[in-house]
Design a protein around this motif. Structure first.
Motif, short mmCIF file in Angstrom:
data_model
loop_
_atom_site.label_atom_id
_atom_site.label_comp_id
_atom_site.label_asym_id
_atom_site.label_seq_id
_atom_site.Cartn_x
_atom_site.Cartn_y
_atom_site.Cartn_z
N UNK A 197 0.83 -1.21 0.00
CA UNK A 197 0.00 0.00 0.00
C UNK A 197 0.87 1.26 0.00
N UNK A 198 1.92 1.21 0.81
CA UNK A 198 2.84 2.36 0.86
C UNK A 198 3.38 2.67 -0.53
N UNK A 199 3.73 1.62 -1.25
CA UNK A 199 4.32 1.82 -2.58
C UNK A 199 3.29 2.43 -3.52
N UNK A 200 2.08 1.84 -3.52
CA UNK A 200 1.06 2.31 -4.45
C UNK A 200 0.66 3.75 -4.14
N UNK A 201 0.56 4.07 -2.86
CA UNK A 201 0.22 5.44 -2.48
C UNK A 201 1.30 6.40 -2.95
N UNK A 202 2.53 5.99 -2.76
CA UNK A 202 3.65 6.83 -3.16
C UNK A 202 3.58 7.13 -4.66
N UNK A 203 3.26 6.10 -5.43
CA UNK A 203 3.24 6.26 -6.89
C UNK A 203 2.01 7.05 -7.35
N UNK A 204 0.84 6.66 -6.84
CA UNK A 204 -0.39 7.20 -7.42
C UNK A 204 -0.93 8.43 -6.69
N UNK A 205 -0.44 8.71 -5.49
CA UNK A 205 -0.97 9.89 -4.81
C UNK A 205 0.10 10.88 -4.38
N UNK A 206 1.21 10.37 -3.90
CA UNK A 206 2.21 11.29 -3.35
C UNK A 206 3.17 11.79 -4.42
N UNK A 207 3.31 11.02 -5.49
CA UNK A 207 4.28 11.38 -6.53
C UNK A 207 3.83 12.60 -7.30
N UNK A 208 4.47 12.90 -8.42
CA UNK A 208 4.07 14.08 -9.22
C UNK A 208 2.76 13.77 -9.94
N UNK A 209 1.66 13.91 -9.21
CA UNK A 209 0.36 13.54 -9.75
C UNK A 209 -0.22 14.70 -10.56
N UNK A 210 -0.82 14.37 -11.70
CA UNK A 210 -1.34 15.43 -12.56
C UNK A 210 -2.65 15.99 -11.99
N UNK A 211 -3.55 15.07 -11.63
CA UNK A 211 -4.87 15.50 -11.20
C UNK A 211 -5.11 14.98 -9.78
N UNK A 212 -4.67 15.76 -8.83
CA UNK A 212 -4.63 15.28 -7.45
C UNK A 212 -6.01 14.90 -6.93
N UNK A 213 -7.04 15.62 -7.41
CA UNK A 213 -8.39 15.36 -6.90
C UNK A 213 -8.88 13.96 -7.25
N UNK A 214 -8.47 13.48 -8.42
CA UNK A 214 -8.97 12.18 -8.85
C UNK A 214 -7.92 11.08 -8.71
N UNK A 215 -6.80 11.42 -8.10
CA UNK A 215 -5.73 10.42 -7.97
C UNK A 215 -6.15 9.32 -7.02
N UNK A 216 -6.05 8.08 -7.46
CA UNK A 216 -6.30 6.96 -6.55
C UNK A 216 -5.63 5.71 -7.10
N UNK A 217 -5.54 4.72 -6.27
CA UNK A 217 -4.89 3.48 -6.70
C UNK A 217 -5.80 2.78 -7.70
N UNK A 218 -5.32 2.44 -8.90
CA UNK A 218 -6.16 1.84 -9.93
C UNK A 218 -6.80 0.55 -9.44
N UNK A 219 -8.10 0.38 -9.75
CA UNK A 219 -8.78 -0.84 -9.30
C UNK A 219 -9.59 -1.46 -10.44
#
Ligand code: FMN
Ligand code: SF4
Ligand code: SF4
Lengths: 620, 189
Positions: free
Chosen positions: B110-132
C-alpha cells in the motif's frame, strides 16, 4: 538479527541530539579511547564499551570514533554492522534476547518470549514505543543445561519459569536498573556431573608453571608430544605440532609470538568452556602461560564470547591475582626474559568468530571474516605475528601434561585420542550438565550416565556435528570414530527431527558472515526450502533441490560454517527420512506459498473481489 | 550406382519465450547472439515470444522465462509455459532471484502504491487513486523468483546473461548435453 526498525526508533535515530547529549557522547568516547589508546585494533572493544554506556551507537558516535582512530567511517560502520550485539539504532533501555537453540525451545523459550512480549505490549524484534524495552531471539547462549535462558543487557538469566518471566517483566515495566534486580536471578549453575583427571585436578596456581620452568621449554615440548594431546575445539589438530610450527616460525623478537585462547564457544549446545572459565580459570590461564613459555610468546588473548559477559569481571580478578603472584607480567616466577601477559577481548554475538582466522580478524578490531589460508595463524596470526590459537579445554589440559608428564596423559583414552573430553549434555535426560569421560566411551555409556531413556537421536558436536541414530549408540566418542567439540544434545522419541534440523539450518543462515556466495545465498535458500516443507508446501522435487544445495555448500564454502551448514539435513535425510517425507504432501511441484493469499493485500487496497482478483489452484 | 541415403532433416525444436517482471534486457541479450541467430533458426522455431507476437504458448520443447513474478497475470503466463514446455529455463537475475523488482519486497504494498499514485508528481490530485480496474492484474504482496511457483529445469544467471552465455547454453541443450557455462561466461567483474 532483525534490527528493530519501528518508526519510533527510526525517528529518534535521525533526530538531532541535544547539545547536552552530544557532550555526554563525546565524553564517553573520549573516556573509552583514553583507556584503549587510539589503536584501530582495539576498535571492537572500544565500540562494545561505548555501547555499554550509551546502550546504542549513534552514527555521530561512529563518526567520532573513526576520526579519533584515524580510520574511515565505513570501516567502523562495517564492524558495527557485522556483530549482532552492536546497534546503530536505539534499542530499548532493556534489551532482552531469548536463547533460540533447539534445546531452549524444547524447554519452552518461545512461549516465554511471547508471554513477555504480551506483558510488555510489544512485538518480538521490535522496541516498545516508549523506548523502554526490546525483545528478540538470539543464537544459543550456552546455557542448555539450565534453559530456557535469556540475556538482558548482556547479562545471563537461566532457568526461566513463568514466575521468573513475570518478575522480569515487572522489573522492566518499573524501569528498575539492572543493578537493583534480585541477584539470585543472575545465578548460573556449574552442573558438574562427572569428573575425571581434568575436573579432579587439585593443581594450585603456579604448580604447572613451576614444573615446566624446572625443565625448560624443550622438555615441555617433549612432554606435549608424548601426550598426543589433540585440540578440543573441533578440528582435533595435534597441539604439540601446532606449538612447534609456531615456535619455529620466524618472528620479529621485539613483537614476539602470540597465544590466543578461543573462548568463543558458539557451537549450539556447547557450554563446557563456560564451566572451565567459571571454576578452573587458573588452569586455563596457566595453560596459556605454558603455551607462551613453550613457543616464546609475549602476548596472550582470551577471546570471550559476548554471551559470557557476566564472566568478565571474575576473570579479570583471576588475572590480577595471577599478576600479584608473579604468574603473569615481567619475569614470570622470577625467570628473566619470561615476560607474558593476558588481555581479555570480548566478542559481540558472532558464531563465525569461533573459527580461528575470523577470531584473529575480530581480535584486530575488524569484521569477523575468515581469512584465506595459507598462510596459517602459526606463521601469520594476530597482526601478522606467529600465533597459536587453542581451545579453552586444550589449554587447561596442558597443565596436567606439564605436571604429570605426557606418558601418563597418553595412557588415558584411545590410540588416536588421548586423555579425556568434557561433554556438555543437554536435552531429554535426567541430569543435564558437564560430564568428563575418557575418550573411547560409547554413546550408550554416556546416555546411561546422564539418565537418558527412550532416545531417538543424539546430536554430537553441536549444529555442525553429526546426528546419531540409536543403531549407532555403540560407537565411540573419539577422533577416529565420532569426533566432538563437546556438545551432546539428546532428543527422545517425542521430538520431531525435522524441527531439530530446521532450527540448526536457520542458525547457520543467521550466522553466515556473508563473505562467500555459496554460504550466504545457499544457507538462506536452504531455510527457504525447509520453511516450505514445514508450511505444508513440500513436494518431491524440493528434496532434489535440497540435495543439490547441500552439495554446493559442502564443496564450495570458504570456511567450516558453510561446509557444515548442510550436515543436519544430510544426516536427517539419511537417518530420519520419514520426518521429511511426511511433509511431502504433494506429488508434483507446489508453489512455496499460497498464491491467492499473496493477492489479499492488493484486494484490500483496491477493494476488488472479481474473478481476476483471485488465483485458483491449478487443475492437476 | 547405389542410392545415396538421404537423412531426413531433424525436426526443429519449438521454443517459446516471455518476459514477466523483467525489463526485456534478457531478451535484448538473446538478440545479442547476433548473426548466430540465423544458425539458431536452423535448429529451432519460435512459438509464443516477443519475437513472433504469438499470444499463447502451444506445446513446446523449450520455454525461456525472463523476469520474476510480481502479479497475477505473471502467474497465469508462467503456468501456461510450464504446462506446455518440456524444459523450462529461468533466464537472468529477475527470474532466478526476483532481481531488481524484488527490491520492493521489504516495503508494504500500500505504501508503494500510495507513493506512486498519490504522493508522486500527480497530474490530477483530486482524482488520484490506486487503480482498481478489473482489467488490470493485481500485484502480489511480494515479488517471487519463478522457481517458487513452478518447477524450473535450468537457471541462466546474469543481469543479463551475455549473448555468448545464452548461445553456449542453448546450443549445448539442443545438442542434448547438460549445459554448463565456462567461468568466463559466468563472472561479471
Ligand atoms: C564456524 C566455526 C566455529 C568454531 N567455533 C569454535 C569455538 O567456539 N571454540 C573453539 O575452540 N574452536 C572453534 N572452532 C575451531 C577453531 O577454528 C580452531 O580449530 C580451534 O580453536 C583450535 O583450537 P584447538 O586446536 O585447541 O582445538 C570453530 C571452527 C569453525 C569453522
Ligand atoms: S562459509 Fe559462510 S561463514 Fe564461512 S566465510 Fe563463507 S559466508 Fe562466511
Ligand atoms: S535480469 Fe537484468 S536484464 Fe534480465 S530482466 Fe532482470 S533486470 Fe532485466
Amino acid at each position: 538479527m532483525p534490527d528493530s526498525q519501528t518508526p519510533n526508533s527510526q525517528q529518534s535515530a535521525l533526530r538531532e541530539p541535544t547539545a547536552e547529549q552530544r557532550r555526554h557522547w563525546r565524553l564517553v568516547v573520549e573516556g573509552v579511547i583514553a583507556k584503549h589508546g587510539a589503536r584501530p585494533e582495539q576498535l571492537l572493544q572500544i565500540l562494545i564499551e561505548i555501547q555499554e554506556e550509551l546502550s546504542w551507537l549513534p552514527l555521530k558516535v561512529v563518526t567520532d570514533v573513526a576520526e579519533r582512530l584515524s580510520i574511515s567511517r565505513a570501516r567502523v560502520e562495517g564492524v558495527v554492522g557485522f556483530y549482532s550485539f552492536l546497534h546503530t539504532r536505539p534499542n530499548g533501555r532493556f534489551r532482552v534476547l531469548f536463547s533460540n537453540n533447539i534445546i531452549d525451545r524444547m524447554l519452552g523459550s518461545q512461549t516465554m518470549m511471547d508471554e513477555m512480549c504480551r506483558k510488555l505490549w510489544l512485538q518480538p524484534g521490535k522496541m516498545s514505543e516508549d523506548g523502554l524495552v526490546s525483545i528478540g531471539p538470539t543464537s544459543c547462549t550456552g546455557m542448555g543445561d539450565q534453559g530456557p535462558a535469556l540475556l538482558v543487557n548482556g547479562m545471563t538469566i537461566t532457568k526461566l519459569t513463568h514466575q521468573r518471566v513475570n518478575l522480569i517483566s515487572e522489573l522492566i515495566r518499573k524501569d528498575t536498573p539492572l543493578a537493583q534486580w534480585p541477584q539470585d536471578l543472575f545465578a548460573v549453575d556449574d552442573n558438574i556431573q562427572r569428573k575425571d583427571i581434568l575436573l579432579n585436578s587439585a593443581l594450585k596456581p603456579g604448580d604447572a608453571l613451576r614444573a615446566a620452568l624446572a625443565n625448560g621449554p624443550d622438555a615441555l615440548m617433549e612432554e606435549m608430544k608424548k601426550s598426543k594431546l589433540r585440540g578440543r575445539g573441533g578440528a582435533g589438530f595435534t597441539t604439540a605440532q601446532k606449538w612447534d610450527f609456531c615456535r619455529q616460525a620466524p618472528v620479529d623478537e621485539a613483537l614476539g609470538r602470540v597465544v590466543v585462547c578461543n573462548a568463543d564457544e558458539g557451537e549450539p549446545g556447547t557450554f563446557k568452556d563456560r564451566v572451565l572459565l567459571t571454576r578452573y580459570a587458573d588452569l586455563v590461564f596457566e595453560g596459556m602461560t605454558l603455551a607462551a613459555y613453550a613457543i616464546g610468546a609475549k602476548k596472550g588473548f582470551l577471546y570471550l564470547r559476548g554471551e559470557y559477559r557476566y564472566l568478565l569481571a571474575p576473570l579479570q580478578e583471576v588475572l590480577s591475582a595471577r599478576r600479584a603472584q608473579g604468574l603473569l607480567g615481567a619475569s614470570i616466577l622470577s625467570q628473566t626474559g619470561f615476560d607474558f601477559d593476558i588481555e581479555i577481548h570480548m566478542g559481540a554475538g558472532a558464531y563465525v568468530c569461533g573459527e580461528e582466522t575470523a577470531l584473529l580478524e575480530s581480535l584486530e578490531g575488524k569484521r569477523g571474516t575468515p581469512r584465506i589460508r595459507p598462510p596459517f595463524p602459526v606463521t601469520h596470526g594476530y597482526l601478522g605475528r606467529p600465533t597459536s590459537v587453542n581451545n579453552v579445554e586444550t589449554l587447561a589440559s596442558a597443565c596436567l601434561i606439564a605436571t604429570q608428564g605426557g606418558d601418563a596423559f597418553a595412557k588415558i583414552g584411545t590410540a588416536q585420542s588421548s586423555g579425556t573430553k568434557l561433554l556438555s549434555i543437554s536435552g531429554d535426560c535426567a541430569q543435564p550438565g558437564i560430564y568428563e569421560f575418557p575418550f573411547g566411551a560409547t554413546i550408550a555409556e554416556v546416555l546411561e550416565a546422564c539418565g537418558a531413556t527412550d532416545v531417538q537421536a543424539v546430536q554430537m558436536g553441536g549444529a555442525s556435528g553429526v546426528t546419531l541414530a540409536p543403531s549407532e549408540f555403540s560407537r565411540k566418542m573419539a577422533f577416529e570414530d565420532v569426533p566432538t567439540a563437546g556438545a551432546f544434545m539428546i532428543f527422545d522419541s517425542g521430538r520431531d527431527m525435522f524441527e531439530v534440523a530446521s532450527n540448526f539450518v536457520h542458525f547457520f543462515a543467521h550466522e553466515s558472515c556473508g563473505f562467500c556466495t555459496p554460504c550466504r545465498v545457499g544457507t538462506s535458500l536452504l531455510t527457504g526450502y525447509l520453511d516450505k516443507l514445514s508450511n505444508g508446501y513440500g513436494s518431491k522435487p524440493d528434496l532434489a533441490e535440497i540435495d543439490t544445495l547441500n552439495r554446493v555448500l559442502k564443496s564450495t564454502s570458504h570456511c567450516g560454517l558453510g561446509q557444515a551448514a548442510a550436515n543436519p539435513i544430510l544426516d536427517g535425510l539419511k537417518k530420519f527420512r520419514p520426518a521429511y517425507e511426511k511433509r511431502m504432501l504433494h506429488q508434483d511441484f507446489e508453489p512455496a506459498f499460497n498464491l491467492d493469499a499473496a493477492l489479499e493485500r492488493a484486494r484490500q487496497i483496491t477493494g476488488r473481489d472479481d474473478a481476476g482478483a483471485h488465483i485458483l489452484e491449478e487443475q492437476a | 550406382m547405389m542410392n545415396a541415403v538421404v537423412k531426413p532433416p531433424r525436426p526443429k525444436l519449438r521454443v517459446a519465450t516471455t518476459s514477466l517482471a523483467g525489463c526485456f534486457g534478457c531478451h535484448m541479450s538473446i538478440l545479442d547472439i547476433d548473426e548466430r541467430l540465423i544458425d539458431l533458426l536452423e535448429l529451432v522455431e519460435f512459438d509464443r515470444s516477443p519475437l513472433t507476437d504469438i499470444k499463447h504458448c502451444g506445446p513446446c520443447d523449450i520455454g525461456i522465462i525472463e523476469g520474476g513474478i510480481c502479479n497475477s497475470e505473471n502467474v497465469h503466463v508462467l503456468r501456461e509455459f510450464r504446462a506446455n514446455c518440456k524444459t523450462l529455463i529461468a533466464i537472468g537475475a529477475c527470474a532466478v532471484n526476483g532481481g531488481l523488482p524484488a527490491q520492493r519486497n521489504h516495503l508494504d504494498l500500500q505504501e508503494i502504491l500510495l507513493e506512486i499514485y498519490q504522493a508522486g508528481p500527480v497530474i490530477d490530485l483530486d482524482h488520484a487513486r490506486i487503480p482498481d480496474d478489473p482489467e488490470l492484474p493485481l500485484p502480489l504482496d511480494k515479488v517471487h523468483p519463478i522457481h517458487e511457483i513452478v518447477r524450473i529445469d535450468y537457471f541462466i544467471p546474469g543481469c543479463p546473461p551475455s549473448g555468448d552465455a545464452i548461445w553456449t547454453f542453448l546450443t549445448e541443450l539442443i545438442a542434448g548435453r547438460t549445459p554448463s557455462l565456462p567461468y568466463s561466461q559466468l563472472h561479471f567483474d
